[in-house]
Scaffold this active site. Sequence first.
Site, PDB file in Angstrom:
ATOM      1  N   CYS A   1       0.809  -1.189   0.104  1.00 10.20           N
ATOM      2  CA  CYS A   1       0.083  -0.032   0.010  1.00 10.20           C
ATOM      3  C   CYS A   1       0.841   1.297  -0.031  1.00 10.20           C
ATOM      4  CB  CYS A   1      -0.993  -0.029   1.220  1.00 10.20           C
ATOM      5  SG  CYS A   1      -1.783   1.390   1.481  1.00 10.20           S
TER       6      CYS A   1
ATOM      7  N   ASP B   1     -12.022  20.553  17.672  1.00 12.72           N
ATOM      8  CA  ASP B   1     -11.828  19.842  16.779  1.00 12.72           C
ATOM      9  C   ASP B   1     -12.731  18.547  16.831  1.00 12.72           C
ATOM     10  OD1 ASP B   1     -10.613  17.924  14.937  1.00 12.72           O
ATOM     11  OD2 ASP B   1      -8.768  17.544  16.063  1.00 12.72           O
TER      12      ASP B   1
ATOM     13  N   CYS C   1     -12.373  17.615  10.010  1.00 16.29           N
ATOM     14  CA  CYS C   1     -12.234  16.458   8.717  1.00 16.29           C
ATOM     15  C   CYS C   1     -13.243  16.505   8.010  1.00 16.29           C
ATOM     16  CB  CYS C   1     -11.717  15.066   9.459  1.00 16.29           C
ATOM     17  SG  CYS C   1     -12.761  14.711  10.466  1.00 16.29           S
TER      18      CYS C   1
HETATM   19  C1  SAM Z   1     -11.396  14.436  15.462  1.00 16.98           C
HETATM   20  S1  SAM Z   1     -11.152  13.873  17.004  1.00 16.98           S
HETATM   21  C2  SAM Z   1      -9.976  15.022  17.679  1.00 16.98           C
HETATM   22  C3  SAM Z   1      -9.155  14.731  18.736  1.00 16.98           C
HETATM   23  C4  SAM Z   1      -7.833  15.705  18.981  1.00 16.98           C
HETATM   24  N1  SAM Z   1      -8.210  16.874  18.843  1.00 16.98           N
HETATM   25  C5  SAM Z   1      -6.506  15.227  18.311  1.00 16.98           C
HETATM   26  O1  SAM Z   1      -6.416  16.001  17.085  1.00 16.98           O
HETATM   27  O2  SAM Z   1      -6.092  14.203  18.267  1.00 16.98           O
HETATM   28  C6  SAM Z   1     -12.438  13.992  17.734  1.00 16.98           C
HETATM   29  C7  SAM Z   1     -12.433  13.714  19.168  1.00 16.98           C
HETATM   30  O3  SAM Z   1     -13.966  14.217  19.825  1.00 16.98           O
HETATM   31  C8  SAM Z   1     -14.176  13.320  20.786  1.00 16.98           C
HETATM   32  N2  SAM Z   1     -15.671  12.963  20.839  1.00 16.98           N
HETATM   33  C9  SAM Z   1     -16.548  12.384  20.066  1.00 16.98           C
HETATM   34  N3  SAM Z   1     -17.783  12.640  20.335  1.00 16.98           N
HETATM   35  C10 SAM Z   1     -17.672  13.880  21.468  1.00 16.98           C
HETATM   36  C11 SAM Z   1     -18.532  14.222  22.383  1.00 16.98           C
HETATM   37  N4  SAM Z   1     -19.764  14.003  22.455  1.00 16.98           N
HETATM   38  N5  SAM Z   1     -18.144  14.996  23.396  1.00 16.98           N
HETATM   39  C12 SAM Z   1     -17.048  15.278  23.514  1.00 16.98           C
HETATM   40  N6  SAM Z   1     -15.762  14.615  22.695  1.00 16.98           N
HETATM   41  C13 SAM Z   1     -16.042  13.866  21.904  1.00 16.98           C
HETATM   42  C14 SAM Z   1     -13.573  11.862  20.374  1.00 16.98           C
HETATM   43  O4  SAM Z   1     -13.433  10.921  21.336  1.00 16.98           O
HETATM   44  C15 SAM Z   1     -12.326  12.289  19.807  1.00 16.98           C
HETATM   45  O5  SAM Z   1     -11.090  12.258  20.495  1.00 16.98           O
END
Ligand code: SAM
Length: 418
Positions: free
Chosen positions: A146, A347, A373
């Site tokens: 890959c 994020d 994203c």
């Molecule tokens: C795109 S990731 C970003 C994580 C971190 N900022 C990084 O860049 O490594 C989104 C994060 O949101 C958390 N998440 C998802 N649903 C959530 C919620 N309802 N409340 C709080 N956090 C949540 C996930 O567990 C995850 O860690």
Amino acid sequence: VIDVLGPQGDGIHKSTDGPVYVERALPGEKIVASIQRGSGGALRGEITQITTPSPDRIAAPCAHYTVCGGCTLQHATDDLYRAWKLDIVRTALSKVDLEPKVWLEPTYLEPGTRRRVTFAAFKSAKAVTLGYFRRRSHNVTEIANCLVADSGIMELRTTLAPLLVPILQGGKPAEVFIQSVNGLHDVVITGAVGAKGVPDAKVYAAATAIIQNAKVSRISWRAGETNEPEVLLEASPIHANFGALRVPLPPLAFLQPTALGEKALSDAVMSALPEKGKFADLFSGCGTFSGPMLERGTVDAFENNESAIQALNKARAAKPLNPVKRDLFRNPLQPDEFKKYDAVVFDPPRAGAAEQVKILAQSKVRRVIGVSCNPNTFARDARVLVDGGYTFDSIKVVDQFTWSHHVELVAVFTKSKP
Ligand SMILES: C[S@@+](CC[C@H](N)C(=O)[O-])C[C@H]1O[C@@H](n2cnc3c(N)ncnc32)[C@H](O)[C@@H]1O
């Protein structure tokens, strides 16, 4: 005639009966295709002949491209590919009538840098195939090379496949997730294992053989995607360094898919963060941004995943870090809680942060930095911020999902007169 390239990477012909989506066709091409109505009702075309190829058509660099369902757009020049990635973001913003003041220089990551890969696993006739799903199918196809994944992960895949034979159940689909962190490999198996579907003595013996014979530091297992992984064996703990923050990572810990992508996102966040102050990192994960942010002040890190919060509690930090377990969809931060922050970073997962952003938009926080994203949910949330009085200062696209239709971005918003 293919009129445009859609956001999912299909070439689109605008017919009088509605759009026809043609996989692997490029704008301007004349093609012959057989057309069928797909299960969702959309018209889908299958190329049978390319009569006039686009000058931007190239031979796909990957030998598996015709069978593998992993990559979407390897058959176009870099110029076309890169313009398409920017266009996905531009189109999402234009649908909500938004345009940032500045488009910062995008960052495009090289292939071969993906440090987290989930392989589809299938055991038959006492052999295990670790590969990806075939295009438009649920069959696993062997992918020996890959181009997207880190080469260390692909080497490990080869060593790992025979060692998984005593673990996996024949005929049952499973997944093997490999994450490479600072040269160490974390492996998580999802699916039925052992004689009865759960780890037994034979599974533990095979896990020991994996730790001894493959470059694996920890191996974990979970029955299904909704279960928390349990560690079967750990030879050495796996840590990530985010700025001065050193975090012991739980199995399946969320990390940005590439180390260089993480750096590009982090640099973009830091270039918009005030020189000092009190900050909130919403949806913090294991602290990708909290770590560097701590270099400028104190950070409250909000996150709903219990194991990420536990990891942050155990992390070694030079400055005050306050991890808070909180579901920001159901229980978003309230107006009063925002009063103490000089800047907020958010994020969210692909669904975006609708509930939280509604309240944030009405706050007096001067600087808000969004990382996303998903350009569509980001655009929706950005519209709410702008309607609440924020200016949309800048956007930076970071393409760390090479050859797929996924794209990451960092956006900066300021409220000068709350
Ligand atoms: C795109 S990731 C970003 C994580 C971190 N900022 C990084 O860049 O490594 C989104 C994060 O949101 C958390 N998440 C998802 N649903 C959530 C919620 N309802 N409340 C709080 N956090 C949540 C996930 O567990 C995850 O860690």
